[in-house]
Design a protein around this motif. Structure first.
Motif, PDB file in Angstrom:
ATOM      1  N   HIS A 280       0.845  -1.196   0.000  1.00  0.00           N
ATOM      2  CA  HIS A 280       0.000   0.000   0.000  1.00  0.00           C
ATOM      3  C   HIS A 280       0.886   1.254   0.000  1.00  0.00           C
ATOM      4  O   HIS A 280       1.423   1.651   1.041  1.00  0.00           O
ATOM      5  CB  HIS A 280      -0.906  -0.030   1.238  1.00  0.00           C
ATOM      6  CG  HIS A 280      -1.917   1.057   1.265  1.00  0.00           C
ATOM      7  ND1 HIS A 280      -2.498   1.504   2.429  1.00  0.00           N
ATOM      8  CD2 HIS A 280      -2.467   1.804   0.263  1.00  0.00           C
ATOM      9  CE1 HIS A 280      -3.355   2.469   2.151  1.00  0.00           C
ATOM     10  NE2 HIS A 280      -3.357   2.674   0.847  1.00  0.00           N
TER      11      HIS A 280
ATOM     12  N   ARG B 218       1.729  -1.253   4.256  1.00  0.00           N
ATOM     13  CA  ARG B 218       1.463  -2.654   4.582  1.00  0.00           C
ATOM     14  C   ARG B 218       1.500  -3.545   3.340  1.00  0.00           C
ATOM     15  O   ARG B 218       1.103  -3.135   2.260  1.00  0.00           O
ATOM     16  CB  ARG B 218       0.105  -2.793   5.252  1.00  0.00           C
ATOM     17  CG  ARG B 218      -0.010  -2.122   6.604  1.00  0.00           C
ATOM     18  CD  ARG B 218      -1.387  -2.364   7.206  1.00  0.00           C
ATOM     19  NE  ARG B 218      -1.541  -1.701   8.505  1.00  0.00           N
ATOM     20  CZ  ARG B 218      -2.637  -1.785   9.257  1.00  0.00           C
ATOM     21  NH1 ARG B 218      -3.665  -2.502   8.840  1.00  0.00           N
ATOM     22  NH2 ARG B 218      -2.692  -1.148  10.424  1.00  0.00           N
TER      23      ARG B 218
ATOM     24  N   VAL C 268      -0.255  -6.501   1.571  1.00  0.00           N
ATOM     25  CA  VAL C 268      -1.619  -7.020   1.597  1.00  0.00           C
ATOM     26  C   VAL C 268      -1.805  -8.027   0.472  1.00  0.00           C
ATOM     27  O   VAL C 268      -1.017  -8.071  -0.488  1.00  0.00           O
ATOM     28  CB  VAL C 268      -2.651  -5.874   1.464  1.00  0.00           C
ATOM     29  CG1 VAL C 268      -2.625  -4.981   2.686  1.00  0.00           C
ATOM     30  CG2 VAL C 268      -2.372  -5.047   0.201  1.00  0.00           C
TER      31      VAL C 268
ATOM     32  N   LEU D 254      -9.407  -7.162   2.053  1.00  0.00           N
ATOM     33  CA  LEU D 254      -8.378  -6.159   1.772  1.00  0.00           C
ATOM     34  C   LEU D 254      -8.536  -4.955   2.696  1.00  0.00           C
ATOM     35  O   LEU D 254      -7.542  -4.462   3.273  1.00  0.00           O
ATOM     36  CB  LEU D 254      -8.471  -5.722   0.312  1.00  0.00           C
ATOM     37  CG  LEU D 254      -7.558  -4.558  -0.097  1.00  0.00           C
ATOM     38  CD1 LEU D 254      -6.091  -4.932   0.079  1.00  0.00           C
ATOM     39  CD2 LEU D 254      -7.841  -4.144  -1.546  1.00  0.00           C
TER      40      LEU D 254
ATOM     41  N   GLN E 167      -7.202  -5.677   6.108  1.00  0.00           N
ATOM     42  CA  GLN E 167      -5.747  -5.659   6.168  1.00  0.00           C
ATOM     43  C   GLN E 167      -5.192  -4.240   6.206  1.00  0.00           C
ATOM     44  O   GLN E 167      -4.122  -3.984   6.765  1.00  0.00           O
ATOM     45  CB  GLN E 167      -5.169  -6.408   4.960  1.00  0.00           C
ATOM     46  CG  GLN E 167      -5.448  -7.892   4.946  1.00  0.00           C
ATOM     47  CD  GLN E 167      -4.988  -8.538   3.662  1.00  0.00           C
ATOM     48  OE1 GLN E 167      -3.797  -8.651   3.379  1.00  0.00           O
ATOM     49  NE2 GLN E 167      -5.950  -8.970   2.853  1.00  0.00           N
TER      50      GLN E 167
END
Length: 235
Positions: free
Chosen positions: A181, A193, A195, A223, A226
């Motif tokens: 991300h 993060r 994911v 998603l 997360q």
């Protein structure tokens, strides 16, 4: 559009003909345009042979036939046949392998680093997309580019094709998506993060192999979890 030529002949001297074909392959190496070539023998008639030659297009086939070696070898082959070989020219109007390859190619293209490559080789200009996460269907290639750019602006990602089935004009692909991300996604600032999510996409293909319609199903809720978007709800 893919072009296929069928060449039928009758001969009792196939071994000699086969050696001639080997000679032609060697002499035209690097210049012939055929992408696939196979010969079949009629199980009910040992003297009946069918050669199937595939080309990227009719124009490529014509360039291949105009090679000087092609004409010379053909004349020698015809002399080994019981009568003149017959030709059938076919424009391919359905190719399930091509459909599956274009679906895989799309997943590769939209995950390419840097600028999004052109998509018009695999997607039709009038492409119609169905994504349950969107309130309205996405219509047209340019609108799909904007949809892909939204994801690309938020994540560095890649797809893994886990399974694929082609039947008729439909291709179903089960995939795993993994990304980092890096930018704003639906109002969620970049988190850095790693994911992942899984999904399935069914594409409908046109006669030229391009994708003309698609239906997506994927774990968008997973998603969002997360990314931390559901933390407040859980608390």
């Amino acid at each position: 559009m893919t072009f296929v030529q069928l060449i039928e002949c009758r001969t009792s001297r196939f071994d000699e003909m086969n050696r001639l074909l080997d000679t032609w392959v060697e002499e035209t190496r690097g210049r012939r345009s055929a992408t696939h070539d196979l010969i079949g023998k009629d199980r009910s008639d040992d003297a009946h042979f069918v050669q199937i030659v595939e080309f990227p297009s009719y124009e490529d086939a014509m360039r291949n036939s105009h090679l000087p070696e092609t004409d010379r070898i053909f004349q020698e082959m015809a002399a080994l046949c019981d009568g003149m070989p017959t030709f059938t020219d076919l424009e391919v109007v359905r190719d399930e392998q091509l459909y599956a390859a274009n679906a895989r190619r799309l997943f590769e293209l939209i995950a390419t680093e840097g600028q999004l490559p052109p998509l018009n080789n695999v997607m039709a200009e009038h492409y119609h997309d169905h994504d349950p996460a969107n309130e309205q269907d996405t219509l047209g290639l340019e609108n799909m580019r904007r949809e892909f750019e939204m994801w690309r602006g938020a994540f560095d990602f890649a797809f893994t094709v886990d399974d694929q089935i082609a039947q008729g004009d439909r291709v179903s692909t089960r995939w795993t998506w993994q990304g980092t991300h890096r930018g704003d996604f639906l109002g969620i600032p970049a988190t850095g993060r790693r994911v992942s999510m899984t999904g399935t996409t069914v594409f409908r293909c046109g006669e030229d192999g391009k994708l003309v319609e698609g239906w997506w199903q994927y774990d968008r809720l997973g998603l969002m979890a997360q990314l931390g978007a559901l933390d407040a709800l859980e608390n």
